[in-house]
Design an enzyme around this catalytic site. Structure first.
Site, PDB file in Angstrom:
ATOM      1  N   TRP A 131      60.620  50.060  26.916  1.00 15.97           N
ATOM      2  CA  TRP A 131      61.439  49.684  25.747  1.00 15.97           C
ATOM      3  C   TRP A 131      60.502  49.124  24.684  1.00 15.97           C
ATOM      4  O   TRP A 131      59.838  48.117  24.902  1.00 15.97           O
ATOM      5  CB  TRP A 131      62.476  48.617  26.121  1.00 15.97           C
ATOM      6  CG  TRP A 131      63.432  48.330  24.992  1.00 15.97           C
ATOM      7  CD1 TRP A 131      63.120  47.864  23.741  1.00 15.97           C
ATOM      8  CD2 TRP A 131      64.854  48.495  24.999  1.00 15.97           C
ATOM      9  NE1 TRP A 131      64.252  47.729  22.973  1.00 15.97           N
ATOM     10  CE2 TRP A 131      65.338  48.109  23.730  1.00 15.97           C
ATOM     11  CE3 TRP A 131      65.764  48.920  25.966  1.00 15.97           C
ATOM     12  CZ2 TRP A 131      66.692  48.129  23.394  1.00 15.97           C
ATOM     13  CZ3 TRP A 131      67.109  48.935  25.620  1.00 15.97           C
ATOM     14  CH2 TRP A 131      67.566  48.550  24.355  1.00 15.97           C
ATOM     15  N   GLU A 203      54.012  48.484  28.226  1.00 16.71           N
ATOM     16  CA  GLU A 203      54.320  47.072  28.502  1.00 16.71           C
ATOM     17  C   GLU A 203      53.574  46.696  29.788  1.00 16.71           C
ATOM     18  O   GLU A 203      53.704  47.428  30.775  1.00 16.71           O
ATOM     19  CB  GLU A 203      55.807  46.880  28.797  1.00 16.71           C
ATOM     20  CG  GLU A 203      56.764  47.186  27.697  1.00 16.71           C
ATOM     21  CD  GLU A 203      58.186  47.348  28.266  1.00 16.71           C
ATOM     22  OE1 GLU A 203      58.819  46.347  28.589  1.00 16.71           O
ATOM     23  OE2 GLU A 203      58.641  48.499  28.389  1.00 16.71           O
ATOM     24  N   ASP A 236      52.098  46.344  24.488  1.00 18.26           N
ATOM     25  CA  ASP A 236      53.264  45.677  23.919  1.00 18.26           C
ATOM     26  C   ASP A 236      53.576  44.462  24.793  1.00 18.26           C
ATOM     27  O   ASP A 236      54.148  44.588  25.875  1.00 18.26           O
ATOM     28  CB  ASP A 236      54.439  46.670  23.890  1.00 18.26           C
ATOM     29  CG  ASP A 236      55.724  46.044  23.360  1.00 18.26           C
ATOM     30  OD1 ASP A 236      55.778  44.805  23.194  1.00 18.26           O
ATOM     31  OD2 ASP A 236      56.681  46.808  23.123  1.00 18.26           O
ATOM     32  N   GLN A 239      57.426  40.599  25.550  1.00 16.91           N
ATOM     33  CA  GLN A 239      58.054  39.669  26.501  1.00 16.91           C
ATOM     34  C   GLN A 239      57.033  38.956  27.375  1.00 16.91           C
ATOM     35  O   GLN A 239      57.253  37.830  27.797  1.00 16.91           O
ATOM     36  CB  GLN A 239      59.023  40.446  27.406  1.00 16.91           C
ATOM     37  CG  GLN A 239      60.139  41.098  26.632  1.00 16.91           C
ATOM     38  CD  GLN A 239      61.353  41.412  27.497  1.00 16.91           C
ATOM     39  OE1 GLN A 239      61.483  40.923  28.616  1.00 16.91           O
ATOM     40  NE2 GLN A 239      62.249  42.212  26.977  1.00 16.91           N
ATOM     41  N   ARG A 397      67.380  40.414  35.474  1.00 19.74           N
ATOM     42  CA  ARG A 397      66.115  39.873  34.946  1.00 19.74           C
ATOM     43  C   ARG A 397      66.296  38.365  34.888  1.00 19.74           C
ATOM     44  O   ARG A 397      67.160  37.860  34.191  1.00 19.74           O
ATOM     45  CB  ARG A 397      65.840  40.439  33.552  1.00 19.74           C
ATOM     46  CG  ARG A 397      64.583  39.892  32.930  1.00 19.74           C
ATOM     47  CD  ARG A 397      64.247  40.604  31.650  1.00 19.74           C
ATOM     48  NE  ARG A 397      65.309  40.513  30.667  1.00 19.74           N
ATOM     49  CZ  ARG A 397      65.441  41.350  29.629  1.00 19.74           C
ATOM     50  NH1 ARG A 397      64.592  42.322  29.455  1.00 19.74           N
ATOM     51  NH2 ARG A 397      66.429  41.195  28.767  1.00 19.74           N
TER      52      ARG A 397
HETATM   53  C1  LIG Z   1      58.711  45.081  25.411  1.00 13.85           C
HETATM   54  C2  LIG Z   1      59.544  45.140  24.168  1.00 13.85           C
HETATM   55  N1  LIG Z   1      58.980  45.600  23.037  1.00 13.85           N
HETATM   56  C3  LIG Z   1      59.665  45.684  21.892  1.00 13.85           C
HETATM   57  C4  LIG Z   1      60.988  45.323  21.838  1.00 13.85           C
HETATM   58  C5  LIG Z   1      61.739  45.454  20.556  1.00 13.85           C
HETATM   59  O1  LIG Z   1      61.851  44.223  19.951  1.00 13.85           O
HETATM   60  P1  LIG Z   1      62.953  43.997  18.818  1.00 13.85           P
HETATM   61  O2  LIG Z   1      64.267  44.081  19.500  1.00 13.85           O
HETATM   62  O3  LIG Z   1      62.631  42.628  18.317  1.00 13.85           O
HETATM   63  O4  LIG Z   1      62.747  45.052  17.797  1.00 13.85           O
HETATM   64  C6  LIG Z   1      61.614  44.830  22.982  1.00 13.85           C
HETATM   65  C7  LIG Z   1      63.034  44.429  22.921  1.00 13.85           C
HETATM   66  O5  LIG Z   1      63.687  44.150  23.870  1.00 13.85           O
HETATM   67  C8  LIG Z   1      60.878  44.752  24.178  1.00 13.85           C
HETATM   68  O6  LIG Z   1      61.440  44.317  25.309  1.00 13.85           O
END
Ligand SMILES: Cc1ncc(COP(=O)(O)O)c(C=O)c1O
Length: 428
Positions: A131, A203, A236, A239, A397
């Site tokens: 995500w 991630e 990324d 989180q 989670r």
């Molecule tokens: C790992 C990760 N990156 C990016 C995003 C996107 O962030 P935003 O919702 O602030 O655009 C999320 C959102 O849940 C996320 O979990």
């Protein structure tokens, strides 16, 4: 409160709204309009890592209100410079160039555009179950959710399987990923790519995808695959960054440095602040080639003032270390709970980013999709908010603020225990 009362003017953007209003939040707690205190083990939308309404955040917002809130994008305030310096001091070389934005999606858009302009290529590889946001570029490499019914994604979006040891995507491993999925994935990339690979985005722990923790060494092997193809590595850490997994950055203990790092949720502590951090090389090449990525709120003073306060609390209160200790305690408690309840198929995670997989049958691992909905509602009624993730699989989670106490963890475990035991609904 009836769902219909929300329907008159609010556009539905996903799951149903909670049928209760929240009128206050403080530390690990939410307070409902009907006077109940609810432990928030999802830290809002995973952003309130230093606790809801932390006094330092409230004070920073007030200070920005007295000084400067917003400026034209070419104008900088002292706090923007200070936040960039503070952040880069926490990061390894050569991650030295930062742009501040607001959401994770925006930061990932910037990251992908930087990768494209710096490499002169356009293909982006993501991981199934990932995500990265709902704006089009980020959504194109988001495989957990939301791909259907919106027409074509960004050309050049490719994917490899997720390193999910509990539900091996290539039906090979059981409970321990041996990274064959990564090797097979890159065989497929080499078969599908038109030779324009710009970057891979990943991630360090797939959160929305079900708290999937890759094996040690996974990021290093990803880095090697990228290097062999002249691609950039984008991490990324929306989180995982800034303490949640028990260290400041999830990549710190992996001996890997990305070319581009994105941070969001945890940086603002609940205020919309995100960052894209690039290596000097990537930033310089992008600048020479005319990189352009403006939003109305890039480099806003208010969010920078808050970001500085958040980083200050995380570092001075050693919240990463605290997340490691509290995470161990929470994980052990969940494993104890698993011994008592057959519906808990798996417990996994790092620090205070934990996943509990709910199954209808522990031996077949059939997802407990209906069961998790009932359990989640029951937990909320008993005073605990936990988030369901994992798409078609049923995963809780568990991610309280890093400031959570042992007593609050004990209360949460007690509530989960009661929810699993069933019995009469506590509120009728
Ligand atoms: C790992 C990760 N990156 C990016 C995003 C996107 O962030 P935003 O919702 O602030 O655009 C999320 C959102 O849940 C996320 O979990």
């Amino acid at each position: 409160m009836e769902q219909q009362s929300f329907d008159r003017h609010l556009l539905h953007y996903g799951r149903d709204f909670l049928n209760q209003l929240i009128i206050r939040a403080d530390g690990s707690y939410l307070f409902t309009a009907d006077g109940r205190a609810v432990l928030d083990f999802s830290s809002g939308q995973m952003c309130a890592t230093i606790g809801h309404n932390h006094p330092k955040i409230v004070e920073a917002m007030a200070r920005a209100g007295r000084t400067v809130v917003h400026l034209e994008s070419t104008m900088l305030s002292p706090d923007v410079i200070a936040l960039a310096e503070t952040l880069c001091d926490l990061l390894p070389e050569p991650l030295n160039k930062v742009q501040f934005l607001n959401t994770g999606g925006e930061a990932n858009e910037a990251a992908l555009k930087l990768a494209k302009i710096a490499t002169g290529r356009f293909e982006i590889i993501g991981i199934a179950g990932s995500w990265h946001g709902t704006t089009t570029g980020a959504a194109s490499v988001t495989y957990a959710h939301g791909r259907k019914k919106y027409g074509p994604m960004m050309p050049g979006s490719l994917a490899i399987p997720s390193p999910d040891a509990y539900r091996c995507p290539i039906r090979r491993c059981k409970n321990q990923c041996d990274m064959a999925c990564l090797d097979v994935g890159f065989d497929m990339i080499d078969a599908c790519s038109v030779g324009e690979e710009a970057a891979l985005i990943v991630e360090p722990i797939q959160s929305a995808g079900g708290v999937v923790v890759p094996p040690k060494g996974y990021l290093g092997r990803v880095r090697d695959y990228c290097d062999q193809r002249g691609m950039l590595l984008v991490l990324d850490e929306s989180q995982t960054g800034l303490g949640r997994v028990g260290e400041l950055f999830a990549f710190s203990s992996e001996n890997v440095v990305p070319d581009i790092l994105t941070l969001s949720k945890t940086l603002g502590g609940g205020i919309p602040l995100s960052a894209v951090v690039a290596s000097d090389d990537v930033a310089d090449t992008a600048r020479e080639r005319g990189f352009s990525h403006y939003t109305s709120h890039t480099s806003d003073p208010l969010t920078a003032t808050v970001g500085l306060a958040v980083l200050g609390v995380i570092v001075s209160e050693q919240l990463a270390e605290r997340a490691a200790a509290m995470g161990d305690y929470l994980c052990e408690s969940l494993l104890e709970l698993q011994k008592r309840h057959e519906a808990i198929g798996d417990v996994r995670g790092r620090g205070l980013l934990l996943g509990v997989e709910i199954v209808a049958d522990r031996s077949t691992r059939e997802p407990g999709y209906e069961l998790i909905k009932a359990l989640t509602a029951r937990c909320f009624a008993l005073g605990l908010n936990v988030n369901q993730v994992g798409g078609p699989h049923a995963v809780w989670r568990i991610a309280p603020p890093l400031t959570v106490s042992r007593d609050e963890i004990d209360q949460a475990i007690e509530i989960m225990d009661q929810a699993f035991k069933g019995g009469p609904h506590p509120h009728g």
